[in-house]
Write a protein that holds these residues in place. Structure first.
Motif, PDB file in Angstrom:
ATOM      1  N   ASN A  80      -9.246  25.996  42.411  1.00 38.03           N
ATOM      2  CA  ASN A  80      -9.020  26.698  43.675  1.00 38.03           C
ATOM      3  C   ASN A  80      -8.442  28.090  43.364  1.00 38.03           C
ATOM      4  O   ASN A  80      -7.500  28.208  42.586  1.00 38.03           O
ATOM      5  N   LYS A  82      -6.489  29.942  44.755  1.00 30.03           N
ATOM      6  CA  LYS A  82      -5.049  30.133  45.010  1.00 30.03           C
ATOM      7  C   LYS A  82      -4.242  29.914  43.732  1.00 30.03           C
ATOM      8  O   LYS A  82      -3.127  30.409  43.588  1.00 30.03           O
ATOM      9  N   THR A  83      -4.809  29.115  42.814  1.00 33.29           N
ATOM     10  CA  THR A  83      -4.156  28.877  41.525  1.00 33.29           C
ATOM     11  C   THR A  83      -3.779  30.193  40.863  1.00 33.29           C
ATOM     12  O   THR A  83      -2.679  30.372  40.330  1.00 33.29           O
ATOM     13  N   LEU A 221      -1.354  22.432  37.097  1.00 33.59           N
ATOM     14  CA  LEU A 221      -1.887  21.830  38.328  1.00 33.59           C
ATOM     15  C   LEU A 221      -1.868  20.307  38.244  1.00 33.59           C
ATOM     16  O   LEU A 221      -1.814  19.620  39.257  1.00 33.59           O
ATOM     17  N   HIS A 348       3.699  27.293  41.680  1.00 35.91           N
ATOM     18  CA  HIS A 348       2.750  26.349  42.291  1.00 35.91           C
ATOM     19  C   HIS A 348       3.434  25.526  43.386  1.00 35.91           C
ATOM     20  O   HIS A 348       2.803  25.194  44.393  1.00 35.91           O
ATOM     21  N   GLN A 349       4.706  25.234  43.201  1.00 39.04           N
ATOM     22  CA  GLN A 349       5.442  24.499  44.238  1.00 39.04           C
ATOM     23  C   GLN A 349       5.517  25.355  45.509  1.00 39.04           C
ATOM     24  O   GLN A 349       5.264  24.877  46.605  1.00 39.04           O
ATOM     25  N   HIS A 351       3.591  28.011  46.391  1.00 38.62           N
ATOM     26  CA  HIS A 351       2.288  28.335  46.988  1.00 38.62           C
ATOM     27  C   HIS A 351       1.576  27.116  47.571  1.00 38.62           C
ATOM     28  O   HIS A 351       0.879  27.229  48.570  1.00 38.62           O
ATOM     29  N   SER A 352       1.727  25.947  46.918  1.00 37.10           N
ATOM     30  CA  SER A 352       0.962  24.775  47.382  1.00 37.10           C
ATOM     31  C   SER A 352       1.792  23.891  48.314  1.00 37.10           C
ATOM     32  O   SER A 352       1.247  23.037  48.995  1.00 37.10           O
ATOM     33  N   LYS A 353       3.118  24.081  48.269  1.00 36.04           N
ATOM     34  CA  LYS A 353       4.074  23.231  49.020  1.00 36.04           C
ATOM     35  C   LYS A 353       4.155  21.809  48.423  1.00 36.04           C
ATOM     36  O   LYS A 353       4.803  20.938  48.989  1.00 36.04           O
TER      37      LYS A 353
END
Ligand code: GAP
Length: 505
Positions: A80, A82-83, A221, A348-349, A351-353
């Motif tokens: 993805n 967004k990564t 990820l 990543h925490q 941005h991805s929640k």
């Protein structure tokens, strides 16, 4: 590796003997891309397998006397997008580049050196040179000069001094000269190294994705998946080998800097207090690994990164550098061991929640692990092994042999009947069928024995077993040792054991 090694000779051997070919060669090639031939893939797989064994299958013994825990992973090349926003690559994975205003060539600003030649403090000449290490800048600049200019400099003898600055280091407003045509260069501009593409049928901004520029993010990820599905506890590691892609401004030096390459990366998750201990641990482990697979200690050094060299994610980094022929007497990067802190998991925490925290039961606390990352190039490591192995020897028919460590050699042994008659090919075939069960071996029946030995020397086969007239009488074979050219006779039924011991010993 000998002092007289030149990259041209090595590149030519690699092509001639099936190690590495230029990609799309029949169409004129494509800059920065290479294909690995039958021998090259064998060698590269041997490096990969040695790394995987040292990381995942038989990881080192940790400071507490117990083997450390590392598991493997093979994540997707396209993730993805967004990564790459979270990891900082969309915003920050840039190289400074400069263009020549005259001939339109493009260079990486940190790889174009301005070499100023001075006599008694007065500037005689300034020349641009492309180089991977400052040590070779002066030689590169000299060799780019025409003979008239070279004589102009050489007549000053010992009084001639040189000052080297990369284009990046020039004072603001000052631009360099093109190493190709001496034209004026532009000021450095930032250039994002990620290759993008589109996934799905509609090619709009929403469908834009990236080819991964490092394997590491696939590990971050999946950190939570691994934690939830495997019986691992911090500290532990996740290892991955795979392709990475970077649209390098100036791919150079054969497979050293290419646009498609392979990495071997391991992310080591630990608690913050233990970072100094693990950083030192992995530094040493990784140096030992390269020595163990055949690189000479003298050709390897550690180099700590200066603060201004650190990547956007990194708190500290040390490189393991190798003395490649094109950096000698200096060194070039082979592997980086970075302290990434908790940068990636935090990003990543956020941005991805998704919750990335680790729950430490014995101490009843939650935290985001910190990461030590030994990140090496598989293709670059393969190049280091090729450089190290290349050994000119005027005394033998091939004039050069590849002195790979036997366990790394693409072909471990060749079985050669002296002549293609008198039952020798049949005995050779029987021996070959036995040896190939365990090792990568070749049988070669045609041509003179001298030509066949020469080929095996050039591809770096450590042992040749020759079936000759005596074999028919007394069931012995000649073993020819690649490095010493010594020949000895051993029983035919002892060949398999001999080879096992030599390869694994
Ligand atoms: N995850 C961290 C990372 O990717 P890096 O220093 O950019 O760090 C790690 O890359 C290793 O990958 C390098 O030490 C080098 O061996 C290899 N590498 C990087 N760029 C390369 C390129 N363009 N061609 C071949 N190998 C490359």
């Amino acid at each position: 590796m000998s002092d007289t090694t030149t990259m041209e000779q090595l590149v030519s051997l690699c092509k001639r003997r099936g190690f590495v070919y230029p990609a799309s060669e029949i169409y004129g090639g494509i800059n920065g891309f290479w294909d690995y031939g039958p021998l090259g893939i064998q060698l590269k797989n041997n490096v990969r397998d040695a790394w995987w064994r040292a990381m995942v299958e038989c990881p080192p013994i940790g400071p507490d006397g117990q083997p450390v825990q590392i598991v493997g992973l093979d994540s997707s090349i396209i993730q993805n997008p967004k990564t790459w926003e979270a990891s900082g690559h969309v915003g920050g994975f840039n190289d400074p580049m400069v263009d020549c205003k005259e001939c339109k060539s493009r260079f990486r600003a940190d790889q174009v050196a301005m070499v100023t030649f001075l006599v008694n403090g007065d500037e005689v000449m300034t020349v641009g040179a492309v180089c991977d290490s400052p040590e070779v800048a002066v030689d590169e600049a000299m060799s780019s000069l025409n003979s008239k200019n070279r004589r102009r400099l050489e007549k000053h003898g010992d009084k001639l001094v040189s000052v080297v600055k990369t284009v990046e280091q020039l004072p603001a407003g000052e631009t360099g000269n093109c190493p190709k045509c001496s034209g004026e260069l532009t000021e450095p501009r930032m250039f994002n190294l990620m290759f993008d593409t589109y996934t799905g049928a509609i090619r709009d901004e929403n469908a834009k994705t990236y080819l991964r520029p490092e394997t590491a993010q696939g590990i971050f990820l999946n950190y939570k998946n691994v934690l939830d599905t495997m019986r691992v506890k911090v500290p532990f590691g996740i290892a991955q080998v795979g392709k990475a892609f970077r649209n390098e401004v100036t791919p150079r030096n054969f497979i050293f800097r290419s646009r498609e390459f392979e990495q071997m990366e391991m992310e080591w998750f630990c608690c913050e207090e233990d970072v100094p201990m693990w950083y030192e641990f992995w530094k040493q482990q990784r140096m030992d690994f390269w020595c163990k697979i055949g690189l000479e200690g003298d050709n390897l050094i550690f180099r700590d990164h200066d603060g201004d060299e650190l990547a956007h994610y990194s708190k500290a980094c040390v490189d393991i550098e190798y003395r490649y022929p094109f950096t000698a007497p200096g060194f070039g990067e082979l592997e980086g061991i970075a302290h990434r802190g908790c940068f990636d998991l935090t990003q990543h925490q956020t941005h991805s929640k998704a919750k990335m925290e680790y729950f430490d039961q014995p101490n009843n606390r939650k935290f985001l692990p910190h990461v030590i990352e030994p990140a090496s190039g598989l293709t670059r490591g393969t190049l280091a092994l090729l450089c190290e192995a290349f050994t000119p020897d005027e005394g033998r028919a091939s004039k050069v042999f590849m002195k790979f460590k036997p366990s790394m050699a693409p072909v471990k042994a060749a079985v050669l009947p002296l002549v293609a008659k008198d039952g020798m090919p049949e005995i050779a075939t029987q021996l070959y069928m036995q040896l190939r069960e365990k090792h990568m071996v070749e049988i070669d029946i045609k041509q003179s024995i001298g030509k066949r030995y020469a080929r095996q020397d050039e591809i770096g086969t450590p042992y040749c077993f020759t079936i000759d007239g005596d074999t028919l009488d007394d069931n012995t074979v000649t073993v020819r040792h690649r490095d010493t050219l010594d020949q000895e006779r051993i029983p035919l039924d002892g060949v398999a054991k001999f080879l096992d011991e030599k390869i694994t010993g």
